[in-house]
Design an enzyme around this catalytic site. Structure first.
Site, PDB file in Angstrom:
ATOM      1  N   ARG A 102       0.808  -1.210   0.000  1.00 20.22           N
ATOM      2  CA  ARG A 102       0.000   0.000   0.000  1.00 20.22           C
ATOM      3  C   ARG A 102       0.848   1.270   0.000  1.00 20.22           C
ATOM      4  NH1 ARG A 102      -3.324   1.620  -2.730  1.00 20.22           N
ATOM      5  NH2 ARG A 102      -4.159  -0.490  -2.552  1.00 20.22           N
ATOM      6  N   LYS A 137       1.997  24.696  -2.630  1.00 14.85           N
ATOM      7  CA  LYS A 137       0.663  24.125  -2.411  1.00 14.85           C
ATOM      8  C   LYS A 137       0.763  22.607  -2.510  1.00 14.85           C
ATOM      9  CE  LYS A 137      -1.605  28.267  -4.184  1.00 14.85           C
ATOM     10  NZ  LYS A 137      -2.461  28.853  -5.242  1.00 14.85           N
ATOM     11  N   ASP A 224       0.874  38.498 -10.914  1.00 16.36           N
ATOM     12  CA  ASP A 224      -0.160  37.636 -10.353  1.00 16.36           C
ATOM     13  C   ASP A 224      -1.552  37.977 -10.874  1.00 16.36           C
ATOM     14  OD1 ASP A 224      -0.887  35.519  -8.481  1.00 16.36           O
ATOM     15  OD2 ASP A 224      -1.880  37.097  -7.339  1.00 16.36           O
TER      16      ASP A 224
END
Length: 286
Positions: A102, A137, A224
């Protein structure tokens, strides 16, 4: 080749913590149902189309679970894959293979998804001078692997964290009282603390771009949430005095247009925060 932030120590620490989270006081499903002496083999089966990532990490995970397990690797990190491809075989103690399964899949599926999306976006800006950047992020405690996956997919790492580059974003500028004040205070801080860090300043409009140019002393200007027309105007106004970076809400639909404005870098948070994992499976070889 591993990036500098993937050290033997950091990798070992991550694997140990991840295994402890998953195993606890024992993999009782495997311990209960599989004889301790059982020896078996499994294959890492690709079930989607994309760029494979995490093979080197999988080797380290498997080695940490059981050093007697052996791997035969057929597909390395960064290789395009398709359904039906077999990345590697792992052989040895059956209980150990199942215990490692896993964590290997969780890491490889996410890393491969990131590498795949990075590659896709890079294809969209091919032929321009723009380079694709990741952001902060990222998933807590998984950042080094997500940024590693961006590199495997052909992207470029932005700063790793808050400590290795200064980015003066809108809130920093507003709290400092303006562009000039933020840059001036930053230089004073770096001199006072004897640090050498690159400085990037985020701008929201052409007026703020002018303020950065008037103040100077930065390494890159971030543009931005600007429209393509605004970006093109800003790039022309900066005229090569500083590298430029476009950021903010950039998608597959808009990235080519953004790249065509002449910006040097494009940062995309979605590389790590909104990806779809590549479907992989570890299947017992019967």
């Amino acid at each position: 080749m591993r990036p500098s932030y993937i050290t033997d120590e950091s990798l070992k620490q991550f694997i140990k913590q991840a295994l402890a989270e998953d195993i606890g006081d024992g993999d009782h499903s495997s311990l209960a149902s599989i004889p301790d002496s059982a020896q078996n083999e499994a294959k890492l089966l690709v079930k989607g189309t994309g760029i494979l990532a995490g093979v080197e990490l999988a080797q380290e995970i498997i080695r940490e679970v059981d050093a007697t397990l052996t791997l035969e690797v057929f597909i390395t990190d960064g290789t395009p894959v398709k359904p039906g491809d077999i990345a590697f075989y792992v052989a040895g103690k059956a209980q150990s293979i199942l215990t490692a399964e896993r964590l290997v899949l969780n890491c490889m599926q996410r890393m491969s998804g990131i590498a795949t999306f990075t590659h896709q976006l890079n294809q969209l800006i091919a032929g321009t001078n723009a380079r694709l950047l990741d952001t902060r992020k990222t998933t807590p405690n998984f950042r080094m692997l997500e940024k590693w996956a961006v590199l495997i997919g052909g992207g470029v790492n932005h700063r790793y964290g808050l400590f290795d580059m200064i980015i003066l974003k809108d809130n920093h500028v507003d709290y400092a009282g303006g562009i000039k004040q933020a840059i001036t205070a930053t230089h004073e801080y770096l001199q006072r603390t004897n640090r050498q860090l690159k400085i990037v300043v985020e701008t929201r409009n052409l007026q703020e771009v002018r303020q950065v140019l008037d103040t100077g002393g930065v390494d890159r200007i971030m543009l931005d949430n600007m429209t393509p027309d605004q970006l093109r105007e800003a790039v022309q106004f900066i005229n090569g005095q500083y590298p430029t970076e476009a950021s903010g809400g950039i998608t597959e639909e808009t990235i080519a247009t953004i790249a065509a404005t002449g910006v040097d870098f494009i940062s995309v948070g979605a590389l790590t925060h909104s990806i779809r994992s590549l479907d992989l499976s570890l299947k017992a070889k019967k």
